[in-house]
Every structure is written in structure tokens, then in C-alpha cells.
Scaffold this motif. Sequence first.
Motif, PDB file in Angstrom:
ATOM      1  N   ALA A  34       0.841  -1.148  -0.112  1.00 11.68           N
ATOM      2  CA  ALA A  34       0.057  -0.146   0.080  1.00 11.68           C
ATOM      3  C   ALA A  34       0.852   1.252  -0.008  1.00 11.68           C
ATOM      4  CB  ALA A  34      -0.909  -0.027   1.123  1.00 11.68           C
ATOM      5  N   GLY A  35       0.343   2.345  -0.352  1.00 10.19           N
ATOM      6  CA  GLY A  35       0.860   3.801  -0.121  1.00 10.19           C
ATOM      7  C   GLY A  35       1.174   4.091   1.089  1.00 10.19           C
ATOM      8  N   LEU A  36       1.734   5.041   1.350  1.00  6.21           N
ATOM      9  CA  LEU A  36       2.125   5.467   2.919  1.00  6.21           C
ATOM     10  C   LEU A  36       1.558   6.969   3.088  1.00  6.21           C
ATOM     11  CD1 LEU A  36       5.871   4.780   3.114  1.00  6.21           C
ATOM     12  CD2 LEU A  36       4.074   3.588   4.152  1.00  6.21           C
ATOM     13  N   PRO A  37       1.195   7.232   4.462  1.00  7.20           N
ATOM     14  CA  PRO A  37       0.468   8.477   4.608  1.00  7.20           C
ATOM     15  C   PRO A  37       1.441   9.752   4.701  1.00  7.20           C
ATOM     16  CG  PRO A  37       0.460   7.027   6.729  1.00  7.20           C
ATOM     17  CD  PRO A  37       1.009   6.342   5.429  1.00  7.20           C
ATOM     18  N   VAL A  38       1.106  10.728   4.621  1.00 10.32           N
ATOM     19  CA  VAL A  38       1.856  11.851   4.812  1.00 10.32           C
ATOM     20  C   VAL A  38       2.246  12.047   6.268  1.00 10.32           C
ATOM     21  CG1 VAL A  38       2.329  14.422   4.516  1.00 10.32           C
ATOM     22  CG2 VAL A  38       1.326  12.996   2.675  1.00 10.32           C
ATOM     23  N   MET A  39       3.440  12.123   6.835  1.00 17.74           N
ATOM     24  CA  MET A  39       3.561  12.269   8.047  1.00 17.74           C
ATOM     25  C   MET A  39       3.841  13.835   8.526  1.00 17.74           C
ATOM     26  SD  MET A  39       3.820   9.084   8.666  1.00 17.74           S
ATOM     27  CE  MET A  39       4.263   7.587   8.096  1.00 17.74           C
ATOM     28  N   ARG A  40       2.796  14.159   9.141  1.00 21.65           N
ATOM     29  CA  ARG A  40       2.950  15.692   9.609  1.00 21.65           C
ATOM     30  C   ARG A  40       4.236  16.073  10.279  1.00 21.65           C
ATOM     31  NH1 ARG A  40      -2.560  14.326  11.517  1.00 21.65           N
ATOM     32  NH2 ARG A  40      -3.965  15.140  10.010  1.00 21.65           N
ATOM     33  N   ARG A  41       4.890  17.205   9.539  1.00 24.82           N
ATOM     34  CA  ARG A  41       5.811  17.766  10.289  1.00 24.82           C
ATOM     35  C   ARG A  41       7.208  16.691  10.458  1.00 24.82           C
ATOM     36  NH1 ARG A  41       5.071  22.903  12.132  1.00 24.82           N
ATOM     37  NH2 ARG A  41       7.102  22.606  13.093  1.00 24.82           N
ATOM     38  N   GLY A  42       7.027  15.496   9.365  1.00 23.47           N
ATOM     39  CA  GLY A  42       8.091  14.664   9.459  1.00 23.47           C
ATOM     40  C   GLY A  42       7.941  13.774  10.487  1.00 23.47           C
ATOM     41  N   SER A  43       6.887  13.682  11.442  1.00 23.71           N
ATOM     42  CA  SER A  43       6.759  12.690  12.564  1.00 23.71           C
ATOM     43  C   SER A  43       5.940  11.658  12.103  1.00 23.71           C
ATOM     44  CB  SER A  43       6.296  13.447  13.557  1.00 23.71           C
ATOM     45  OG  SER A  43       5.929  12.556  14.709  1.00 23.71           O
ATOM     46  N   HIS A  44       6.803  10.455  12.365  1.00 23.54           N
ATOM     47  CA  HIS A  44       6.071   9.289  12.185  1.00 23.54           C
ATOM     48  C   HIS A  44       4.775   8.908  13.217  1.00 23.54           C
ATOM     49  CE1 HIS A  44       8.767   7.967  15.272  1.00 23.54           C
ATOM     50  NE2 HIS A  44       8.151   7.099  15.510  1.00 23.54           N
ATOM     51  N   LEU A  45       4.963   9.526  14.230  1.00 26.04           N
ATOM     52  CA  LEU A  45       3.625   9.636  15.197  1.00 26.04           C
ATOM     53  C   LEU A  45       2.405  10.251  14.821  1.00 26.04           C
ATOM     54  CD1 LEU A  45       5.705   9.505  18.525  1.00 26.04           C
ATOM     55  CD2 LEU A  45       5.171   7.689  17.100  1.00 26.04           C
ATOM     56  N   ASP A  46       2.604  11.134  13.811  1.00 19.89           N
ATOM     57  CA  ASP A  46       1.542  11.871  13.577  1.00 19.89           C
ATOM     58  C   ASP A  46       1.130  11.870  11.909  1.00 19.89           C
ATOM     59  OD1 ASP A  46      -0.568  14.014  13.530  1.00 19.89           O
ATOM     60  OD2 ASP A  46       0.859  15.571  13.768  1.00 19.89           O
ATOM     61  N   LYS A  47       0.325  10.839  11.680  1.00 17.49           N
ATOM     62  CA  LYS A  47       0.071  10.317  10.440  1.00 17.49           C
ATOM     63  C   LYS A  47      -1.155  11.063   9.677  1.00 17.49           C
ATOM     64  CE  LYS A  47       2.056   5.688  10.943  1.00 17.49           C
ATOM     65  NZ  LYS A  47       1.571   4.212  10.683  1.00 17.49           N
ATOM     66  N   GLY A  48      -0.962  11.768   8.619  1.00 19.28           N
ATOM     67  CA  GLY A  48      -2.023  12.487   8.081  1.00 19.28           C
ATOM     68  C   GLY A  48      -3.006  11.517   7.504  1.00 19.28           C
ATOM     69  N   PRO A  49      -4.218  12.314   6.863  1.00 18.59           N
ATOM     70  CA  PRO A  49      -5.205  11.434   6.180  1.00 18.59           C
ATOM     71  C   PRO A  49      -4.496  11.265   4.612  1.00 18.59           C
ATOM     72  CG  PRO A  49      -5.755  13.720   6.256  1.00 18.59           C
ATOM     73  CD  PRO A  49      -4.659  13.601   7.193  1.00 18.59           C
ATOM     74  N   GLN A  50      -3.937  11.992   4.111  1.00 16.51           N
ATOM     75  CA  GLN A  50      -3.516  12.009   2.765  1.00 16.51           C
ATOM     76  C   GLN A  50      -2.607  10.680   2.526  1.00 16.51           C
ATOM     77  OE1 GLN A  50      -1.682  15.248   0.996  1.00 16.51           O
ATOM     78  NE2 GLN A  50      -1.394  14.554  -0.890  1.00 16.51           N
ATOM     79  N   VAL A  51      -2.710  10.007   1.625  1.00 18.86           N
ATOM     80  CA  VAL A  51      -1.743   8.664   1.356  1.00 18.86           C
ATOM     81  C   VAL A  51      -1.021   9.090  -0.057  1.00 18.86           C
ATOM     82  CG1 VAL A  51      -1.596   6.103   0.732  1.00 18.86           C
ATOM     83  CG2 VAL A  51      -3.379   7.185   2.507  1.00 18.86           C
ATOM     84  N   VAL A  52       0.244   8.804  -0.060  1.00 22.20           N
ATOM     85  CA  VAL A  52       0.940   9.118  -1.303  1.00 22.20           C
ATOM     86  C   VAL A  52       1.259   7.682  -1.919  1.00 22.20           C
ATOM     87  CG1 VAL A  52       3.283   9.757  -2.302  1.00 22.20           C
ATOM     88  CG2 VAL A  52       2.165  10.795  -0.216  1.00 22.20           C
ATOM     89  N   GLU A  53       0.695   7.618  -3.011  1.00 23.02           N
ATOM     90  CA  GLU A  53       0.902   6.330  -3.842  1.00 23.02           C
ATOM     91  C   GLU A  53       2.218   6.028  -4.348  1.00 23.02           C
ATOM     92  OE1 GLU A  53      -1.323   4.066  -4.077  1.00 23.02           O
ATOM     93  OE2 GLU A  53      -3.079   5.194  -3.172  1.00 23.02           O
ATOM     94  N   ARG A  54       2.570   4.623  -4.523  1.00 21.15           N
ATOM     95  CA  ARG A  54       4.035   4.427  -4.977  1.00 21.15           C
ATOM     96  C   ARG A  54       4.274   5.087  -6.172  1.00 21.15           C
ATOM     97  NH1 ARG A  54       3.636  -1.066  -5.670  1.00 21.15           N
ATOM     98  NH2 ARG A  54       1.682  -0.755  -5.965  1.00 21.15           N
ATOM     99  N   GLY A  55       5.582   5.614  -6.385  1.00 16.42           N
ATOM    100  CA  GLY A  55       5.958   6.029  -7.625  1.00 16.42           C
ATOM    101  C   GLY A  55       7.162   6.960  -7.364  1.00 16.42           C
ATOM    102  N   VAL A  56       7.433   7.687  -8.333  1.00 12.18           N
ATOM    103  CA  VAL A  56       8.788   8.820  -8.185  1.00 12.18           C
ATOM    104  C   VAL A  56       8.061  10.088  -8.183  1.00 12.18           C
ATOM    105  CG1 VAL A  56      10.206   7.250  -9.120  1.00 12.18           C
ATOM    106  CG2 VAL A  56       9.087   8.956 -10.522  1.00 12.18           C
ATOM    107  N   PRO A  57       8.717  11.291  -7.604  1.00 14.33           N
ATOM    108  CA  PRO A  57       8.160  12.702  -7.681  1.00 14.33           C
ATOM    109  C   PRO A  57       7.901  12.993  -9.283  1.00 14.33           C
ATOM    110  CG  PRO A  57      10.059  12.482  -6.129  1.00 14.33           C
ATOM    111  CD  PRO A  57      10.044  11.034  -6.833  1.00 14.33           C
ATOM    112  N   ALA A  58       7.005  13.866  -9.116  1.00 16.70           N
ATOM    113  CA  ALA A  58       6.597  14.088 -10.671  1.00 16.70           C
ATOM    114  C   ALA A  58       7.379  14.903 -11.289  1.00 16.70           C
ATOM    115  CB  ALA A  58       5.100  15.070 -10.453  1.00 16.70           C
ATOM    116  N   LEU A  59       8.549  15.638 -10.440  1.00 13.60           N
ATOM    117  CA  LEU A  59       9.393  16.521 -11.042  1.00 13.60           C
ATOM    118  C   LEU A  59      10.518  15.343 -11.729  1.00 13.60           C
ATOM    119  CD1 LEU A  59      10.787  19.167 -11.658  1.00 13.60           C
ATOM    120  CD2 LEU A  59      12.152  18.837  -9.298  1.00 13.60           C
TER     121      LEU A  59
END
Length: 638
Positions: free
Chosen positions: A294-319
Motif C-alpha cells: 500500500a501507499g504511505l500516509p503523509v507524516m505531519r511535520r515529518g513525525s512518524h507518530l502523526d500520520k495525516g489522512p493523505q496517502v502517497v501512492e507508490r512512484g517517483v516524484p512528478a518532477l
Amino acid sequence: MLEVRLAAEESRPMRVLLNGALVFESALGATTGSWKAEGQRWRAVGALDLPAGRSVLRLEREGPVPHLDQLLLAPLGSDASSRPALGHPWAQGLEPGLLRNWTLRLAGDGQGAASGPESGVGPGGKSGIFGPWLALADAPEAEFEERAEHLGRALREAAAATATPAAAPGAQAVAAAPNPLVLALFDGLAPRSPRELAGRYQVLFSSVEAQWRELSARDPKAERLPSDAAEGLRLLLTGPAGLFHLEPAELEALYPEQDRSRLAAARAAVEAARSALPPAVERALGVGDAPEIAGLPVMRRGSHLDKGPQVVERGVPALASSFLASPAMPAGESGRRELARWMTDPEHPLTARVAVNRLWQGHFGAGLVRTSSNFGLRGDTPSHPELLDWLAREFVARGWSQKALHRLICLSSTYQSSAEPSARAAALDPGNRLLSHQNRRRLAAEELRDALLFTAGRLDPALGGSLLEIGNGEYVTNDQSKDAARYDSPRRSLYLPIIRNAMLDLFSTFDYPDPSTTVEARPSTTSPTQALYLMNSPLVVDAAARLSEAALERSPDPQPRVNELYRRAFGRAPTAEESARLLGFAQRAAASVLEPSRSDIGQGRADNAPEALVRGEREAWNSIAQVLLISNEFLFID
């Protein structure tokens, strides 16, 4: 009699000296099974003949020592104060190990010095389990009941005023309130005799043992009794440092001869089977796909203890996918393989360039892109963009071979040029961004160690292998890391183990990076600590002594010796000025050491003069060799 309480998972025998004289060459070599507190055991060293007055007892060992906890010196006489395990007639037939446990415990309680979890009176509280017994040990039988009643009252008052236990009369006899269950032995009528008090102790110990048996039957995983006071008594009886604890060797000595023979045969069979095992298969850590992809959620302020609702699907950055198409991620796999193939695609504009820039940085002190971790808009621009592109293409064309790229760079005229700039280059390009000459740099920590060993004739050029004598899956402990490191090996620094909490002191001093973090480039510092290390390090001193020894063996004449030192250290011959300066120093140094021997000659002790002359000459050449080894010409690449 000297005994030592210690912990030792491996054998580390020590020398014992009394007033400077060697008494025991190899003592305390037996292991106890652990380095931790529960592994501490008493070990007998032997009898010492102590003279009257002050004595100095010294335990020494080259390298790490056992974990020493306590020393015990007990008299060997036959009076009542002597330890019963050391030859009293009434002690014959008793188990020495158990007798030792009881003697040490009673001695500790009698001094009010024992403490630990078995006291049951809180952290730092002094054990009083046998304190009341010892306080009444010298009571006459006619006075026993009265003194026991008085002691019980004093102890209860001390328990009620634990802040000032000595305020109650008689409480000083046990130094502190005892275990509450022991205090209860004095409830009601006081014991009328030692036998009656011993009986009360027996009932108490039997009750604690019964509680433990009942709890263990209900809960086989139980580790302690609920009551601190009862648990303290249980530990006293059956704990790892309890009264009835015997070490395996002591227990085995009590087995019937037939059982001991069977045990020895079984151990021999186990050892034979172990020696017949094939060599362990070398292993390496690896990764595998998780059961659920599965994809990984966005960690708010980089903390693995604070997972946000948005999930980043597997892949490479658009840039990144704008200059090389993003790989398709399979539904049932993590996509690591696809990511690796995308990163090493020959058309990828970054991977090869970043790699060759790092290799260039290692040879020149700075990369073609100085910000070697940032090729973005905020990073530095390449000083030679066409060269960077060409090296990247060559790197890919040569099969991504780092060895081939090292060879390509090192055979270039740019790398082989001198670090001395021309006047015009120094004026137009003071930072040497255009690489008109080589950058002057100090030897890295590994290069410095190898250079010292090579110049001293000690470097072992053997290839392959490991210096870390630890098997697969074994753990390098914090307190034993230095022992496992084997930094005294003459092998090249490439083969030295890197243990994060036990770094080689030369590495730590000369800017070796922290192994627990990543860095884009090593710092290059100059500090007083580095100079002090070079002047005092045993590695440098030994290298200088070996270098001077080679020069002394070369010729009895001073000039050839100087030539040999320069040839080995710098690969060149000394100038006339350098030779004159070193020869003058050698003469002055030898004379300063020889000066005291002239007074020996005047006092009829002329035999000392030749020895002083040889010693002075050797020390002078050792100093010269060390000066060369810590000079800038040796430490820096020009």
C-alpha cells in the motif's frame, strides 16, 4: 585471605601485587557467566602475608579487566573472629560454598553494610534480616528475653521514625529498621532463647518458601512475590546471590561419581559434535516485501507518530518523472526493483553524475559540483559541466565500475599535477575552481594510519578477511566493543572494524565521520588535540622507534642514517640544510643524555658511560624519526 566479588563473561586473569612485589601471576581468571550484576560471584585469590602498618594492594592487567565489585580481606587466625570456612575444626564436613555465603552475609549484616533488593526496606536501605539475630548473639541466656524485648521495642520505634532511626535507644545495634516480616518476629512475647528466635526465623523462611511454591504452581511465569518484604526473603534464600546459591562447578562436585562421569561424557560428545559442524554460512541483511502492499500516509511535520489522512501512492516524484518516465508499479509488489532499475537507467540524468562527482570529491577534496548532496537550483553549479557529463557517460559505458573510474581519474594529468600554483593561477583563480593545479590536502585518517605502519615496516598487505572475531548473529556489547575491535592489527585500515561506540582514537581525532550518521564530505580540521596525539600516541612512537631502528642498522655513520630516514618517510634525499639541522640535533640530544654519565666516571662508575651513550644515541634518532613522521611533508599530499 583475599577474596574478590566480580563479574566476568570471559576470562581476564589479573596480576596481584602487594607493596610492589608480585604475589599472584594469574588470579581471577575464572568466568562467572555474565558481565551484569546478577553474574557477580566471590572468587578466592589466596592468602597474603600483610606486614604491620600500611600496605598497597594492586590488581593489574594489560587490557580490559573483569568487572570488580568488592574486595574482602579476612584474617586466617584460629580465633572466633576468623572466617569459619578457612579451617575451623567445627566447619569440617560443611559445604565450603554455602559456608562462604553465610559467613559473608552475616558479616555484612553485622556491619550494617549490606543492601539490595532482599532488604525490603526501600532503595538504599540497609539489610536487617539477620541484624536482630546478631544484635542478640552475645546476650547471656539469663538476659536474653529482656534484651530481646528491649530490642523489639527499639526496632519498632526506629521503623516508625525511619528518617532518624538512630534516635531510638538500641536501634544502632542493627543500623536500620529490618525487613518488616523480620520485625514481626518480635510481636507479642519476646523470644526467651536463641533457639526460640531461630525457630521463629525457620517458620518465617518456611512460610516464604511455601508462598513461592504456591505462586509458581498457579503462574509458572511468575518472577517475584507480590510483597516486597517476602520477595526480599525469597531472594535471600534462592536468589542468584542467595545463601543457598552454588555455582555449577560447586554443585557438580556434590554429584555422585557416576553422574559426574556421565555429565563429562555428554559434554565431550557435545563438543565433538560442535567441532564437526561445517563452517557457518556467511549471511547479510536483506529486505522483503510486506504482506500488504500500500501507499504511505503523509507524516505531519515529518513525525512518524502523526500520520495525516493523505496517502502517497507508490512512484517517483512528478518532477523526476519529467526527465525520465516514471516506472509502472506492479500491484502485488513493493516496486523497489522497478525503482532501482529507473535510478540506474543509462538515460537517468542524475545517478551517474552524482556518483562520479562523489568520486572526484574524494580525489580532489571538492567535487566538480561543490554541493555534492544538492544538484538542485539552490546547489552549486558545476565548475566543469562538460567534464562532469563526459565522466558520467564513461562511468555508465564502463559498466558502472568505480575501479575503472578511479583509474581514469588517477591517470589524468590534472590529478598528477603539483599542488604548487603558478603566480598567474594564484592571482586569477585563488580558490582553484578551474583546477590549474592539484589541491593540497591532509592524509585521511585511514591513510595516515597506513602510512605510519608502512613507513615503520609493519603494514600487512594481505587482501581479504575480517578482523572482527564475532560470529553471525552475535551482539557487540557496549562494554566489550573495544575488545572485539582488534585495532592493534597491522592490517590496512580498510579491514579495521568500525564500531560506533568504540572508535579507534586516531580515527576520532583526525575527522573520521560519525558512523551512525551520513555526511556528504568529511570535515578537515586542525586542532591542538591532533598535535598532542601525534606527539604522544603509542602508534606514532612505535612507528618512529622502528623507523629509527632501520636507520641505525643502515650505517654507523650519521649522514647515511639521515638519508635513510628521508628516503623512507618522504621518498627523497635531504637537502644540505636539512641534514645539518638534524645532525646537529642528534649530537646535542645524545650529549644531553650522556651528561649524567660523566659524573659516574668521576665517581669511579665508568662502566655506565657506554650504556648511557647508546641510550642517548637511540633516543636522539627516535626523536628525529618522530619529527619527520609528524611533519607537514608526511601528513600532507602536495
